[in-house]
Scaffold this motif. Structure first.
Motif, short mmCIF file in Angstrom:
data_model
loop_
_atom_site.label_atom_id
_atom_site.label_comp_id
_atom_site.label_asym_id
_atom_site.label_seq_id
_atom_site.Cartn_x
_atom_site.Cartn_y
_atom_site.Cartn_z
N PRO A 151 0.83 -1.21 0.00
CA PRO A 151 0.00 0.00 0.00
C PRO A 151 0.86 1.26 0.00
N VAL A 183 0.53 5.29 0.88
CA VAL A 183 -0.36 6.30 1.48
C VAL A 183 0.28 7.66 1.30
N GLY A 184 -0.51 8.70 1.55
CA GLY A 184 0.03 10.05 1.53
C GLY A 184 -0.41 10.88 0.34
N TYR A 222 -1.47 -5.42 15.62
CA TYR A 222 -1.51 -4.39 14.59
C TYR A 222 -2.19 -3.11 15.08
N GLY A 223 -2.59 -3.06 16.33
CA GLY A 223 -3.20 -1.84 16.85
C GLY A 223 -4.59 -1.58 16.33
N PHE A 224 -5.33 -2.63 15.99
CA PHE A 224 -6.72 -2.45 15.57
C PHE A 224 -7.53 -1.86 16.73
N THR A 225 -8.47 -1.01 16.40
CA THR A 225 -9.41 -0.52 17.40
C THR A 225 -10.77 -0.42 16.72
N ARG A 260 -4.58 8.38 14.37
CA ARG A 260 -5.66 8.10 13.44
C ARG A 260 -5.85 6.60 13.34
N PHE A 263 -5.08 4.84 9.86
CA PHE A 263 -3.66 4.82 9.47
C PHE A 263 -2.97 3.64 10.13
N ILE A 264 -3.36 3.36 11.37
CA ILE A 264 -2.68 2.31 12.10
C ILE A 264 -3.11 0.93 11.62
N TYR A 300 -4.49 0.11 8.72
CA TYR A 300 -4.35 -0.15 7.29
C TYR A 300 -3.08 -0.93 6.99
N GLN A 301 -2.08 -0.86 7.87
CA GLN A 301 -0.85 -1.59 7.57
C GLN A 301 -1.04 -3.10 7.64
N LEU A 314 -6.47 8.75 6.93
CA LEU A 314 -5.27 7.98 6.67
C LEU A 314 -4.07 8.90 6.45
N ASP A 315 -4.27 9.94 5.67
CA ASP A 315 -3.16 10.79 5.26
C ASP A 315 -2.99 12.04 6.12
#
Lengths: 405, 166
Positions: A50, A52-53, A225-228, A368, A371-372, A374-375, A403-404
């Protein structure tokens, strides 16, 4: 015209057995500016990278030049499907820094607005999963109610999508009778449409086969992965900021946290649907609770931070002074470090604010959620079909603006 | 029930004077450690069954140009999900040699967050699998969130706010 093209192929690309496919950045199936460079074996995805940005706007840098109350419009543009939650999260961060105590009625009004925003966000996400699996009807049905929610926002603050709703210390104006009647009308008409939406999709054979077992993630990987938010809860972990770190008097409300088991697209869909029902419950409770409270209160008594009535500015000396001090950024702000998070529609939206006592933040970092998480996307879609990757992406509720940042 | 005192006690018992600067900022216990120790401390917090800080909430960097030899700070916010307890760890590094060990082996979360901190502050995360810019273009040769880059063009004279500024 018959010039020979000198095509430079990457090394080894003639002999390799897989093909590279660019999905995005502007692709009709990705609902936003997302680019993924996929490595495909036939229709099967072997790897994804992916990028991003694409719409990065340097909000963290911009915030370092802006007074606190001018940062709210920046937060609008993070998750623009539910900007009221971002706005409230920012107000609460500053209120935490200055140690403000808010009246209960303000908290309850905020809860109403935040839960309406959550419903709107979940409706977009879940109906778009339907669209990506080929069911446009359900999308059209519920978007009528997203429109009704936006009309409520319009009645409260004057704008619809990027709301800039509320102020540090409360709301910019009291809710009108029309706003309350619009909320009541929404609460009356929405459940039937929501039931219809669920009837169309939840037990729909085609929808189930397209979503069950697709894009799943195990609970331990999701945590790593820091999912929330709904994506973590679909994997079976009942972590909800509204309960774990209550804010805006969420502890006064009775609601349940839905959890899934497999963390796949279907579970995320179910979790969001159930959260919509819980949000309706919370709004109903809040509407009852505010009936007992003084209807004239819509902001805290914070003269140093909350702009006085315009009429008072012209007629009263004290109001004029406060108005001047707030607008010119002459108010003293304590220095300190605050982390405040709210349960955004797609996860934990955190604000890490370092203040050095100046009129602007020394540093502001947005945590965000998308952003976290999506990896994890390459890991989730590995070994699945291209069409599954599209459904998985919409079920993760990725918002390009957030995300950005 | 996990309290700040227990965390402090356990950390001091394990690391002694290598963990210091314990303060509490709005309910979150904050402490510092030398930058060589960041991975050790986070691994201990992660592995200890009683502490259980297994969730990385947030990772970011801050630039303090006036602090000599510790201009850059990397801030970790970890959480014990079960107890709902958050903890903040800070490490400081000189800007001339901004090397900090990566924690990607411990938390997959930190992969992009470290790339972001590298992109904006130039923190070099040693051992990171793919430390390239994430938001900005690859050709950029500076780190835009550092304080030496003011947001507005300082040569402008039409926006002089000496009269009101602090």
């Amino acid at each position: 015209m018959n010039q020979k093209q000198n095509i430079q192929l990457p090394e080894g690309s003639l002999g390799k057995q897989t093909s590279t496919l660019n999905l995005g950045p502007t692709h009709p199936a990705t609902h936003g500016v997302f680019q993924n460079i996929l490595e495909m074996d036939g229709e099967r995805i072997i790897d994804a990278v992916p990028t991003v940005g694409y719409i990065h706007r340097a909000f963290e840098k911009l915030a370092e030049r802006r007074p606190f109350y001018q940062i709210t419009p920046l937060t609008d543009r993070l998750n623009y499907c539910s900007s009221p939650i971002n706005n409230m999260g920012w107000h609460m961060t500053v209120e935490k820094l200055i140690g403000a105590q808010l009246p209960k009625r303000v908290d309850y009004l905020r809860v109403i607005i935040m839960e309406l925003a959550r419903i709107a966000d979940h409706l977009v996400c879940n109906s778009v999963i339907g669209v990506d699996t080929g069911a446009l009807t359900s999308f059209v049905y519920v978007f009528e109610f997203r429109e009704l929610i936006y009309e409520i926002f319009e009645e409260v603050c004057g704008s619809r999508l990027t709301t800039n709703i509320g102020r540090i210390g409360g709301f910019e104006r009291n809710f009108s009778a029309l706003a309350f009647s619009k909320i009541e009308n929404f609460l009356k008409t929405f459940p039937a449409a929501m039931k219809e939406f669920e009837n169309l999709l939840t037990r729909n054979r085609i929808f189930m086969e397209r979503t069950m077992g697709v894009g799943g993630i195990a609970a331990d990987r999701a945590l790593n992965y820091g999912f929330t938010g709904p994506n973590l809860r679909a994997a079976g972990i009942d972590y909800d900021i509204r309960v774990a770190h209550p804010y805006a008097s969420y502890e006064d409300f009775d609601f349940t946290i839905p959890v899934g088991t497999t963390g796949d697209v279907f579970d995320r869909f179910l979790v969001r649907n159930e959260e919509i029902w819980q949000s309706v419950r919370i709004i109903e409770q809040a509407m009852v609770k505010i009936k007992d409270l003084d209807p004239a209160i819509y902001h805290a008594d914070l003269p140093d931070f909350y702009l006085p009535e315009k009429e008072d500015v012209y007629t009263k000396m004290e109001a004029l002074i406060y108005h001047f001090k707030i607008v010119m950024g002459e108010t003293d702000i304590p220095s300190g470090e605050v982390y405040h998070s709210v349960e955004g529609a797609n996860g934990e939206l955190g604000f890490y604010l370092i203040s050095d006592g100046g009129r602007t933040p020394y540093r502001l970092h947005f945590r965000r959620p998308c952003f976290i998480y999506y990896q994890a996307y390459p890991e989730i879609i590995r070994n699945s079909m291209l069409s599954d990757a599209v459904v998985t992406m919409s079920s993760l509720n990725l918002i390009a603006g957030e995300l950005d940042a | 029930m996990l309290t700040h005192d227990i965390i402090k006690e356990k950390l001091t018992a394990k690391f002694g004077d290598q963990v210091y600067g314990f303060t509490e900022h709005y309910g979150i216990l904050t402490f510092e450690t030398p930058k060589e120790n960041n991975l050790k401390v986070l691994t201990f917090l992660n592995d200890d069954p009683e502490l259980g800080f297994t969730f990385l909430n947030d990772l970011t960097a801050v630039h303090y140009p006036q602090r000599l030899n510790e201009e850059l700070s990397v801030v970790y916010l970890v959480q014990n999900i079960k107890e709902g307890m958050r903890l903040r760890l800070k490490v400081f590094t000189p800007i001339t040699k901004p090397d900090v060990y990566t924690v990607t082996g411990l938390f997959a979360t930190s992969n992009w967050l470290e790339r972001e901190a590298y992109d904006f502050f130039g923190v070099n995360f040693v051992g990171h699998p793919n430390l390239i810019r994430i938001m900005n273009v690859d050709e950029m040769d500076y780190f835009p969130l550092r304080k030496e880059f003011p947001l507005e063009d300082q040569t402008r004279i039409d926006k002089d706010d000496d009269m009101f500024g602090r």
